[in-house]
Design an enzyme around this catalytic site. Structure first.
Site, short mmCIF file in Angstrom:
data_model
loop_
_atom_site.label_atom_id
_atom_site.label_comp_id
_atom_site.label_asym_id
_atom_site.label_seq_id
_atom_site.Cartn_x
_atom_site.Cartn_y
_atom_site.Cartn_z
N TYR A 1 -7.02 -67.35 -39.69
CA TYR A 1 -7.72 -66.83 -38.52
C TYR A 1 -8.97 -66.10 -39.02
O TYR A 1 -8.86 -65.23 -39.88
CB TYR A 1 -6.84 -65.84 -37.74
N TYR B 1 4.25 -61.75 -34.40
CA TYR B 1 3.92 -63.13 -34.71
C TYR B 1 5.18 -63.99 -34.90
O TYR B 1 5.25 -65.10 -34.38
CB TYR B 1 3.05 -63.19 -35.97
#
Length: 389
Positions: free
Chosen positions: A200, A384
């Site tokens: 990311y 997550y």
């Protein structure tokens, strides 16, 4: 005809619910608006939380996932030219599985076929009737004929644009929505991933994500304007822009190739309350949408399926309605937490129109705090890999 549960929507959440109910001896008919090939042709996310991985095991459909999926115990965050890693296994003793949603759906269809379950494709004009009574039924057109199914319950797993949510009276339903001022331009290519883990990236040019489906199939995204079009982007232009947004060490090893799919996805956060009206229950995108940052869409649908499956099993086994009576409350409590994570991660990684220099400095400070704080990384890792059901 009559069945115990009508499931409206033959995507992964409807199929998973149907398989779990079948294993409990609960009969369900699945109604799907599109063809089977169309459903299997949809390109979707491929990061499965620990909860969904466990549900796949409970449903007896995890054999291929165990063989072909990729266990990920961390992820990489890039910003300001550098990159750091968040170690899921270290902070949570848990992992995620990279396994495409299309493959999840294929496994569930195969299992459905093996059970002989009743699945109707290409149905039209579905109407959920009298869900606020003890005698709901569903009407629809299929094969040029009109049909009616009487049932005990209806599970609305038919997505954001389906009929289930709209069936709930406006006087009862409240919708909450945030539309983000950007989209994701995504490219699928038959190339090896740039890294074994997802990357990311927050860059001065906007967000980017490096993901994968398997060892020779990669999925890449860049933040774009909502008014943009995939037609405006040649493959070379996409790869050049991606290189500019990801850390140099990743850009130098990026292997490019022709795109086999290119599309733009808008980003929104959406929740409807309640998720139950009488004998109608909403699951997944029918009740909530998250931005894809953090891969919570399918995973949050799976938690809905867990709560509804448990409630229906309790009802049919013991005549106890506590599970279905508290379904909406339990599901929404977790939904809002996943919404918070997706909203936080999206705000952290994207550039917004009109963002001031102060705003940009705050993003960098937040990223530096995440890099340097074990506690912040532990919180991110917990969200997550998936909050417990």
């Amino acid at each position: 005809m009559r069945t115990q549960v009508v499931i409206v929507g033959g995507g992964p959440s409807g199929l998973l619910l149907g398989q779990l109910l079948h294993l409990a001896g609960i009969d369900a008919v699945i109604l799907e608006r599109k063809s089977r090939d169309y459903v299997l042709g949809r390109i979707r996310a491929g990061v499965l939380e620990r909860g969904l991985v466990d549900l796949m095991g409970q449903a007896g459909v995890d054999a291929r996932m165990k063989t072909e999926g990729f266990v990920h115990d961390g992820t990489l965050i890039g910003y300001d030219g550098e990159m750091f890693r968040v170690d899921f296994a270290h902070h949570t003793d848990a992992t995620v599985m990279v396994y495409g949603q299309t493959e999840v759906t294929r496994d569930l269809y195969d299992a459905r076929d093996a059970t002989g379950g009743d699945t109707r494709f290409e149905v039209e004009n579905v109407v959920i009737c009298d869900p606020d009574t003890d005698s709901p039924h569903v009407t629809f057109d299929h094969g040029g004929q009109s049909h009616r199914i009487d049932c005990d319950f209806v599970a609305g797993c038919d997505g954001f644009h389906g009929v289930s949510r709209k069936t709930i009276s406006d006087a009862v339903r409240t919708d909450f929505e945030k539309v983000y001022p950007f989209g994701w331009l995504g490219v699928l290519s038959e190339t090896p991933p740039v890294n074994d883990e997802l990357i990311y990236a927050n860059s001065a040019r906007g967000f980017a994500l490096c993901s994968m489906r398997n060892a020779q199939l990669s999925r890449y995204y860049i933040q774009c304007d909502t008014a943009d079009s995939p037609d405006n982007w040649s493959d070379d232009a996409f790869w050049d822009e991606l290189r500019r947004r990801i850390p140099e060490e990743a850009a130098e090893t990026l292997i490019t190739g022709p795109s086999i799919e290119k599309s733009i996805a808008p980003l929104r956060s959406f929740v409807t309350e309640p998720m139950r009206w009488g004998r109608l229950f909403l699951c997944g995108d029918a009740a909530h949408i998250v931005p894809p940052t953090g891969a919570k869409g399918l995973n949050t649908a799976a938690s809905d399926v867990h709560y509804l499956n448990q409630g229906l099993r309790q009802f049919y086994a013991d005549g106890d309605s506590h599970g279905i009576d508290t379904y909406s409350q339990k599901a929404l409590a977790r939904v809002w937490k996943t919404q918070r994570f997706s909203w936080w991660f999206s705000n952290l990684m994207h550039h917004y129109p009109g963002q001031t220099e102060f705003d940009k400095k705050m993003q960098l400070a937040e990223l530096a705090f995440l890099r340097d704080s074990p506690e912040a990384q532990a919180a991110m890792a917990l969200n997550y890999v998936g909050l417990p059901y």
